[in-house]
Enzyme design. Structure first.
Site, PDB file in Angstrom:
ATOM      1  N   HIS A   1       0.774  -1.216  -0.074  1.00 55.47           N
ATOM      2  CA  HIS A   1       0.121   0.285   0.626  1.00 55.47           C
ATOM      3  C   HIS A   1       1.081   0.993  -0.374  1.00 55.47           C
ATOM      4  O   HIS A   1       0.699   2.499  -0.923  1.00 55.47           O
ATOM      5  CB  HIS A   1      -0.898   0.199   1.275  1.00 55.47           C
ATOM      6  CG  HIS A   1      -1.564   1.536   0.669  1.00 55.47           C
ATOM      7  ND1 HIS A   1      -2.686   1.250   0.617  1.00 55.47           N
ATOM      8  CD2 HIS A   1      -1.452   2.758   2.036  1.00 55.47           C
ATOM      9  CE1 HIS A   1      -3.098   2.838   1.428  1.00 55.47           C
ATOM     10  NE2 HIS A   1      -2.361   3.688   1.723  1.00 55.47           N
TER      11      HIS A   1
ATOM     12  N   GLN B   1       3.674   1.560  -0.793  1.00 57.75           N
ATOM     13  CA  GLN B   1       4.433   1.679  -2.145  1.00 57.75           C
ATOM     14  C   GLN B   1       3.306   2.349  -3.437  1.00 57.75           C
ATOM     15  O   GLN B   1       4.191   3.122  -4.002  1.00 57.75           O
ATOM     16  CB  GLN B   1       5.528   0.199  -2.679  1.00 57.75           C
ATOM     17  CG  GLN B   1       6.168   0.257  -4.285  1.00 57.75           C
ATOM     18  CD  GLN B   1       7.207   1.502  -4.328  1.00 57.75           C
ATOM     19  OE1 GLN B   1       7.689   1.659  -3.044  1.00 57.75           O
ATOM     20  NE2 GLN B   1       7.548   2.407  -4.962  1.00 57.75           N
TER      21      GLN B   1
ATOM     22  N   HIS C   1       0.707   3.751  -2.621  1.00 56.42           N
ATOM     23  CA  HIS C   1       0.228   5.085  -2.614  1.00 56.42           C
ATOM     24  C   HIS C   1       1.364   6.619  -2.867  1.00 56.42           C
ATOM     25  O   HIS C   1       1.570   7.673  -3.554  1.00 56.42           O
ATOM     26  CB  HIS C   1       0.312   5.339  -0.852  1.00 56.42           C
ATOM     27  CG  HIS C   1      -0.723   6.616  -0.865  1.00 56.42           C
ATOM     28  ND1 HIS C   1      -1.467   6.783  -0.816  1.00 56.42           N
ATOM     29  CD2 HIS C   1       0.228   7.698   0.629  1.00 56.42           C
ATOM     30  CE1 HIS C   1      -1.643   8.152  -0.562  1.00 56.42           C
ATOM     31  NE2 HIS C   1      -1.352   8.600   0.113  1.00 56.42           N
TER      32      HIS C   1
END
Length: 105
Positions: A77, A79, A81
């Protein structure tokens, strides 16, 4: 998961979120014709992305040195994001330029 890894992962999420937020504010400012604010928000977004990259580099360095980390959903998540924030900031720069050209006419 080690505390230093959690801090790095949360740095990716936090700084990535800040960058995306600043980029969105840059677009809104440009839409209103406030290019000084738009440019400042883009600079702020870029600064946040630099900080996020520092967090990411720490994790990559650790991995390269043989200290492997368990990849969790939180890691993925974070990465994701960051990558979304980078793409959004790049797009925001283009939109600010488009609004600037429209304003010049």
């Amino acid at each position: 998961m080690e505390e230093k890894n959690i801090e790095s992962i949360m740095g990716l999420i936090m700084y990535g979120g800040n960058a995306k937020s600043d980029a969105m504010e840059a677009i809104a400012a440009a839409k209103e014709g406030n290019f000084e604010l738009a440019d400042q928000k883009l600079k702020d977004a870029s600064a946040s992305l630099v900080e996020a990259h520092h967090s990411q580099t720490g994790l990559l360095t650790q991995e390269a040195q043989g200290d492997h980390m368990t990849v969790t959903l939180l890691t993925v998540h974070a990465q994701d994001h960051l990558m979304t924030s980078i793409a959004f900031t790049d797009l925001a720069k283009e939109l600010v330029d488009v609004y600037r050209k429209i304003d010049e006419k």
